[in-house]
Design an enzyme around this catalytic site. Structure first.
Site, mmCIF file in Angstrom:
data_model
loop_
_atom_site.group_PDB
_atom_site.id
_atom_site.type_symbol
_atom_site.label_atom_id
_atom_site.label_comp_id
_atom_site.label_asym_id
_atom_site.label_seq_id
_atom_site.Cartn_x
_atom_site.Cartn_y
_atom_site.Cartn_z
ATOM 1 N N SER A 119 46.083 33.579 38.715
ATOM 2 C CA SER A 119 47.240 33.911 39.547
ATOM 3 C C SER A 119 48.480 33.129 39.148
ATOM 4 O O SER A 119 49.558 33.352 39.695
ATOM 5 C CB SER A 119 46.924 33.641 41.028
ATOM 6 O OG SER A 119 46.563 32.285 41.215
ATOM 7 N N HIS A 140 45.651 40.456 37.048
ATOM 8 C CA HIS A 140 45.628 39.725 38.315
ATOM 9 C C HIS A 140 45.394 40.673 39.488
ATOM 10 O O HIS A 140 46.283 41.401 39.913
ATOM 11 C CB HIS A 140 46.945 38.965 38.492
ATOM 12 C CG HIS A 140 47.006 38.163 39.746
ATOM 13 N ND1 HIS A 140 48.176 37.945 40.440
ATOM 14 C CD2 HIS A 140 46.037 37.527 40.457
ATOM 15 C CE1 HIS A 140 47.913 37.226 41.514
ATOM 16 N NE2 HIS A 140 46.631 36.961 41.547
ATOM 17 N N GLU A 152 48.482 43.113 38.810
ATOM 18 C CA GLU A 152 49.537 42.701 37.889
ATOM 19 C C GLU A 152 48.938 42.615 36.482
ATOM 20 O O GLU A 152 47.932 41.933 36.284
ATOM 21 C CB GLU A 152 50.095 41.324 38.276
ATOM 22 C CG GLU A 152 50.940 41.318 39.525
ATOM 23 C CD GLU A 152 51.482 39.928 39.846
ATOM 24 O OE1 GLU A 152 52.661 39.836 40.236
ATOM 25 O OE2 GLU A 152 50.718 38.941 39.721
ATOM 26 N N ASN A 190 53.176 36.147 43.321
ATOM 27 C CA ASN A 190 53.034 34.755 43.756
ATOM 28 C C ASN A 190 54.312 33.956 43.558
ATOM 29 O O ASN A 190 54.558 32.988 44.281
ATOM 30 C CB ASN A 190 51.861 34.092 43.033
ATOM 31 C CG ASN A 190 50.532 34.469 43.652
ATOM 32 O OD1 ASN A 190 50.476 34.909 44.785
ATOM 33 N ND2 ASN A 190 49.463 34.320 42.901
#
Length: 282
Positions: A119, A140, A152, A190
């Site tokens: 992440s 991800h 992702e 994130n």
């Protein structure tokens, strides 16, 4: 390149979720963990999740049985030899991931795509651990994997267009929506989400409002389905701290400094839902 056989490293929350989604989509999965007990827990979690889907009439008993039959749990990396794609979904620890990737690389053929579910860690740096970095990519997934549609796809400096195309097609085939992201700490989601959570922890630390009121404010004022502090507990405060430290070190920018309260709670072992105590008691 058609991907029909995959490996998943890690039978924990992310690993077993990825295995479940892929198996339900007709893909054969080899799920690897370090102990037979961990593998068994992963399979049991998948079975329980599929049971809930059967009760909700989203799948049939036959669908459940077929999906479980497609998942092979093992502690042997050698079982990855026939896979088209291996997804590393181990704990968010750079040293651990580098060791695992080298192990995968020593077993799978040069045609096998290797992906990481990190992440926050640099895809370019992780790619350098494998002999053919052009076949390496970030993939991800989001927790809980069976419910979250997004993946992702992060290309490192070395990642080839062919690798991106193959993994993009695979993500779509298992029912996910892939978005293309450049390699940068935290990628997109994130990069936006974790500093917001970190700021909520600063607000709590400063006594601006209670944890419950901070969360209620973001739920009702911003239409978030869950408040940032409750979300931190779900993610795991140790994971949150690790991500913020990656940002802080990667960008060399004080705006990403982890909240002292976050660090103190991790030191105390208050990691959120997984320990029964975080910003809330479970």
């Amino acid at each position: 390149m058609a991907i029909q056989n995959i490996g998943v490293i890690g039978a924990g929350t992310m690993g077993n979720g990825i295995a479940q989604v892929c198996a339900l989509s007709g893909v054969n999965v080899v799920m690897v963990d370090i102990t037979a007990e961990a593998v068994d827990r992963g399979i049991k979690t998948v079975s329980g999740s599929l049971d809930r889907m059967v009760k909700k009439e989203k799948i049939s008993e036959a669908d459940k049985a077929a999906a479980l039959a497609r998942i092979k749990g093992t502690t042997a990396y050698a079982d990855l030899a026939g896979t088209d794609l291996v997804i590393e979904a181990a704990t968010e620890n750079e040293g651990l991931k580098l060791r695992i990737l080298k192990e995968i690389d020593s077993i799978v053929p040069a045609t096998t795509v290797i992906a990481t579910n990190t992440s926050s860690i640099s895809i370019t740096k992780l790619a350098a651990a494998v002999s053919t970095p052009s076949r390496f990519i970030g993939m991800h997934f989001f927790n809980p994997v069976p419910l979250m549609a997004l993946v992702e796809l992060i290309r490192g400096l070395q990642t080839s267009d062919e690798t991106v195309a193959a993994v993009q097609a695979f993500a779509s085939a298992i029912g996910k929506t892939p978005i293309a992201v450049k390699n940068s700490p935290g990628f997109v989601v994130n990069r936006l989400l974790c500093p917001m959570i970190n700021e909520a922890i600063f607000a709590l630390q400063e006594g601006l409002a209670s944890a419950a009121d901070i969360d209620e404010g973001m739920k009702l004022g911003c239409n978030h389905p869950i408040g940032p502090l409750a979300l931190a507990d779900l993610i795991g405060l140790d994971t949150m701290l690790a991500v913020m430290e990656v940002f802080y070190n990667g960008f060399n920018d004080p705006k990403y400094r982890p909240a002292p309260l976050l660090r103190e709670m991790v030191d105390a072992g208050y990691l959120g839902r997984k320990t029964g105590q975080g910003f809330y008691t479970y």
